[in-house]
Scaffold this motif. Structure first.
Motif, PDB file in Angstrom:
ATOM      1  N   PRO A  70      38.589   0.752 -43.802  1.00  0.00           N
ATOM      2  CA  PRO A  70      38.791   2.197 -43.757  1.00  0.00           C
ATOM      3  C   PRO A  70      40.235   2.615 -43.524  1.00  0.00           C
ATOM      4  O   PRO A  70      40.641   3.700 -43.955  1.00  0.00           O
ATOM      5  CB  PRO A  70      37.898   2.648 -42.587  1.00  0.00           C
ATOM      6  N   ASN A  71      41.014   1.784 -42.847  1.00  0.00           N
ATOM      7  CA  ASN A  71      42.395   2.144 -42.521  1.00  0.00           C
ATOM      8  C   ASN A  71      43.409   1.644 -43.548  1.00  0.00           C
ATOM      9  O   ASN A  71      44.614   1.853 -43.374  1.00  0.00           O
ATOM     10  CB  ASN A  71      42.759   1.600 -41.134  1.00  0.00           C
ATOM     11  N   ASP A  72      42.914   0.985 -44.590  1.00  0.00           N
ATOM     12  CA  ASP A  72      43.800   0.467 -45.637  1.00  0.00           C
ATOM     13  C   ASP A  72      43.960   1.496 -46.757  1.00  0.00           C
ATOM     14  O   ASP A  72      43.123   2.395 -46.915  1.00  0.00           O
ATOM     15  CB  ASP A  72      43.221  -0.816 -46.223  1.00  0.00           C
ATOM     16  N   PRO A  73      45.036   1.383 -47.545  1.00  0.00           N
ATOM     17  CA  PRO A  73      45.156   2.233 -48.734  1.00  0.00           C
ATOM     18  C   PRO A  73      43.928   2.045 -49.614  1.00  0.00           C
ATOM     19  O   PRO A  73      43.477   0.922 -49.841  1.00  0.00           O
ATOM     20  CB  PRO A  73      46.422   1.710 -49.410  1.00  0.00           C
ATOM     21  N   GLN A  74      43.374   3.147 -50.097  1.00  0.00           N
ATOM     22  CA  GLN A  74      42.135   3.087 -50.866  1.00  0.00           C
ATOM     23  C   GLN A  74      42.424   3.002 -52.371  1.00  0.00           C
ATOM     24  O   GLN A  74      43.330   3.652 -52.886  1.00  0.00           O
ATOM     25  CB  GLN A  74      41.281   4.319 -50.580  1.00  0.00           C
TER      26      GLN A  74
END
Length: 283
Positions: free
Chosen positions: A89-93
């Motif tokens: 969730p905290n990574d670039p999507q």
């Protein structure tokens, strides 16, 4: 019997599929090509050279249970697929639209190759990775072992959506429960939302697989098309079928011939092939 063995170079892996060994082995060289034309060109050449030398068919694969689904991977994830830590969730999507477009083109390019193609469950629906799965649901030991520093492989192992809105698991079972929860967006990828729908990813897979069987593509031949072997495109001939993928940023003129199937919806003879798209042409 197929060996899931990460052994390189492929000349060494080919020793596993000699007549008295395994029948086939996964081709991780191809999977790790990052969908770049220069790497693909080398990996395909290496594959045929290695496996032909022992009389075994080459195999081709784009996704499996240990790596990010290629519909997400091709939406902006860089680096060698088998070296990924997953997406949390905290990574670039990833870009879902871009990823699916490239994934459809990649699949059609791959299905045109002679040899055996392995498909991973859910890719026929164009499923993206579950990239927002909360830590409390994660089961991959990688996540626990690294204290969440590596989110692991759970994102590609989520159950498949069958019927949109039927329980929390979109018809996967009667209870609606699953070992890994689906993201809300999976409803739009459900089988019932795609079956019989012209241009859907499911129908593209069904059409291509039917043609592959009818035309005996897996038992066919292979030769690069010089005019479509550059930084802008990759193309090859398998029997009487031309397979061409556009790696460029501009639409690509195509040779004459009957269009058998295309990842570009509605493509007809005389039109240009858009970027990230693949077409099969009968000659």
């Amino acid at each position: 019997m197929c060996g899931e063995a990460y052994v390189l170079p492929l000349s060494f892996m080919a020793l596993w599929v000699r007549p008295d060994e395994f029948h086939q082995t996964f081709n991780f060289r191809y999977l790790d090509s990052e969908w770049k034309p220069e790497i693909l060109f080398r990996s395909i050449n290496e594959s045929f050279e290695a496996f032909d030398s022992v009389g075994a068919p080459s195999t081709w694969v784009l996704s499996n249970h240990d790596i990010i689904r290629h519909a997400s991977r091709m939406g902006g994830v860089t680096g060698r697929p088998t070296a990924s830590d997953g997406i949390g969730p905290n990574d670039p999507q990833p870009d879902r639209e871009l990823g699916l477009r490239r994934a459809r083109g990649a699949t059609l390019f791959t299905l045109g190759l002679p040899g055996s193609t392995y498909l991973y469950q859910g890719e026929e629906l164009g499923l993206p990775e579950h990239t927002t799965l909360e830590g409390k649901y994660r089961q991959d030991p990688t996540f626990a072992r690294t204290g969440g520093a590596r989110v692991g492989r759970d994102g590609c192992r989520v159950p498949l959506p069958w019927e949109a809105g039927v329980g929390a698991a979109n018809g996967f079972n009667e209870s609606g429960l699953a070992w890994l929860p689906q993201p809300e967006l999976y409803a739009e990828y459900s089988r019932d939302q795609q079956e019989g729908v012209t241009g859907s990813t499911l129908e593209l897979y069904k059409q291509a697989l039917a043609l592959r069987k009818t035309l005996r593509i897996g038992e066919g031949s292979f030769a690069w098309l010089p005019q479509f072997t550059n930084e802008r495109a990759l193309g090859y001939r398998n029997g009487d079928v031309l397979v061409i993928h556009n790696f460029g940023t501009d639409a690509l003129p195509l040779p004459r011939g009957k269009i058998l199937v295309a990842s570009q919806s509605g493509l007809v003879e005389g039109q240009l092939l858009d970027p990230d798209q693949t077409v099969w042409i009968a000659i």
